[in-house]
Design a protein around this motif. Sequence first.
Motif, PDB file in Angstrom:
ATOM      1  N   TRP A 221       0.878  -1.282  -0.147  1.00  0.00           N
ATOM      2  CA  TRP A 221      -0.075  -0.169   0.072  1.00  0.00           C
ATOM      3  C   TRP A 221       1.054   1.103   0.108  1.00  0.00           C
ATOM      4  CZ3 TRP A 221       1.019   3.171   4.308  1.00  0.00           C
ATOM      5  CH2 TRP A 221       1.353   2.352   5.415  1.00  0.00           C
ATOM      6  N   ARG A 222       2.156   1.023   0.197  1.00  0.00           N
ATOM      7  CA  ARG A 222       3.084   2.332   0.084  1.00  0.00           C
ATOM      8  C   ARG A 222       3.633   2.306  -1.243  1.00  0.00           C
ATOM      9  NH1 ARG A 222       5.549   1.846   6.157  1.00  0.00           N
ATOM     10  NH2 ARG A 222       4.579   3.653   6.971  1.00  0.00           N
ATOM     11  N   VAL A 223       3.236   3.253  -2.130  1.00  0.00           N
ATOM     12  CA  VAL A 223       3.653   3.359  -3.368  1.00  0.00           C
ATOM     13  C   VAL A 223       4.465   4.484  -3.947  1.00  0.00           C
ATOM     14  CG1 VAL A 223       2.673   3.510  -5.868  1.00  0.00           C
ATOM     15  CG2 VAL A 223       1.331   2.308  -4.031  1.00  0.00           C
ATOM     16  N   GLU A 224       5.643   4.355  -4.594  1.00  0.00           N
ATOM     17  CA  GLU A 224       6.372   5.230  -5.154  1.00  0.00           C
ATOM     18  C   GLU A 224       5.822   5.954  -6.080  1.00  0.00           C
ATOM     19  OE1 GLU A 224       9.289   6.536  -3.962  1.00  0.00           O
ATOM     20  OE2 GLU A 224       9.413   5.555  -2.278  1.00  0.00           O
ATOM     21  N   VAL A 225       5.820   7.306  -6.076  1.00  0.00           N
ATOM     22  CA  VAL A 225       5.138   8.010  -7.198  1.00  0.00           C
ATOM     23  C   VAL A 225       5.990   7.755  -8.607  1.00  0.00           C
ATOM     24  CG1 VAL A 225       4.906  10.261  -8.157  1.00  0.00           C
ATOM     25  CG2 VAL A 225       4.177   9.845  -5.867  1.00  0.00           C
ATOM     26  N   GLY A 226       7.482   7.585  -8.380  1.00  0.00           N
ATOM     27  CA  GLY A 226       8.159   7.284  -9.623  1.00  0.00           C
ATOM     28  C   GLY A 226       7.692   5.834 -10.463  1.00  0.00           C
ATOM     29  N   ALA A 227       7.341   4.893  -9.457  1.00  0.00           N
ATOM     30  CA  ALA A 227       6.993   3.636 -10.123  1.00  0.00           C
ATOM     31  C   ALA A 227       5.316   3.914 -10.586  1.00  0.00           C
ATOM     32  CB  ALA A 227       6.753   2.583  -9.216  1.00  0.00           C
ATOM     33  N   PHE A 228       4.664   4.817  -9.747  1.00  0.00           N
ATOM     34  CA  PHE A 228       3.256   5.003 -10.338  1.00  0.00           C
ATOM     35  C   PHE A 228       3.120   5.556 -11.866  1.00  0.00           C
ATOM     36  CE2 PHE A 228      -0.210   7.937 -10.785  1.00  0.00           C
ATOM     37  CZ  PHE A 228      -1.541   7.194 -10.925  1.00  0.00           C
TER      38      PHE A 228
END
Length: 429
Positions: free
Chosen positions: A196-203
């Motif tokens: 549930w912790r998502v890196e904006v770069g990966a998004f």
Amino acid sequence: MTASEAPRTACILTGYRPEDGFLAAELNPPPPECVWHDKGAEQPDQRYGPGVGYQQWLAVDARTGTVWFGDVDWRAPREDAEDRLPGVPRKALGDGLLPAPGVLVQLLSHMTHDERRGCSWRFFTAEELHALALRVLPAVQRLVDSIHRSGPAGELEWSAEAATAWEDIERVATHAFPASREVVWPRLLMTPAPAWRVEVGAFLESNPDLCDPAWESATDAELDAYADFRPESGYGGVPGRVCLAAGRQIEDGFTFYGHRAALYAHRARAWDGRTPMDACTWLERTEAGRRTWEAAKPLGATLADVPDCVLSMLADSFQSAAQEEGLALMGLPAYLRRLRAEEREAVDRQLVREGEEVERLENMLRDFRAARNRTVTRILTWADGRTDEEIARLASTSPECVGDWRARLGEDQTAQPAEPRSAGVPGDS
């Protein structure tokens, strides 16, 4: 080597180690007689002794990985206890930039309770706090290695990995007191970052169609402003902004990290090794920039007359010219829009001046027409035999207008003639 690239090793600050004699660790816990709990007291302020507000802490410099510990004065007012800490507790921070100088504080609990002994307090010695600092060093190393560092100064921003590492630090810093009264610290776990912790770069990497081409030439300030998106509801930051613009919906339950870092990384990839330079500086202060600007000026027009599509073509042309010199221009679209806005403001000011002059001349013309009308009326009342053509020649108007005026006077010799339309002679233009 830049600030964001400098190597860092988690360590305990000098002066807080046994080999230093704990010279910097000045702990002043309250005496036992000041630490108590009387649950039968009638007044709330009499239920706890003055020393129960005493606070010990563990501090971590997220920039360098340095760890140290200390306490606050138990006699000082509790309201300003946090102002006397060396940094900011994690609970007081969001998931964006960390305030300078990037020091995080873990507050340590002292009270325990059981049915047999009731409430009791246990304060730590410098040796015990040093042991705790040693235990957290691997998690601190993980934190400083994974936390985002953006810009020339390497400003800190939480990453999913760093936030998870800090939770591990919080967990290992939560002690237990068994019957032996010895301090027991939990085993340090290197917990994987949850899904549930998502890196904006990966998004953004998974949704390249949501990336804005303007990021590639944006200034640091423009990227910072774009990342700082705080809607009243829904997701904020970069994912919230790009999805709102695209009419897309993000599922609930996620927390995004590294908004600013993702934009900086996107721009750096677009630069592809080129040296960044401010667009204004290149166009106005370098020979190549001035030459490119002169060659690209619209023929017979100023920027004030240029539509957005032409402005975009100019930006592409300038960026291509700078690329040949190994440069990437920052803030170019905004710079061109600002120049156009300044020229259009100058045109607006010109229109104001012209409108004021037209109004002045129209008022003056109206006064002269009224004076001429009165003079024509006066001559017509003489009835001295002059023809309409003769009077019209004197008044610089047409004989038809004078004839209409004469007819009106003839209809009512005793009445003052009414003003013709536009305060002029009938039919005058």
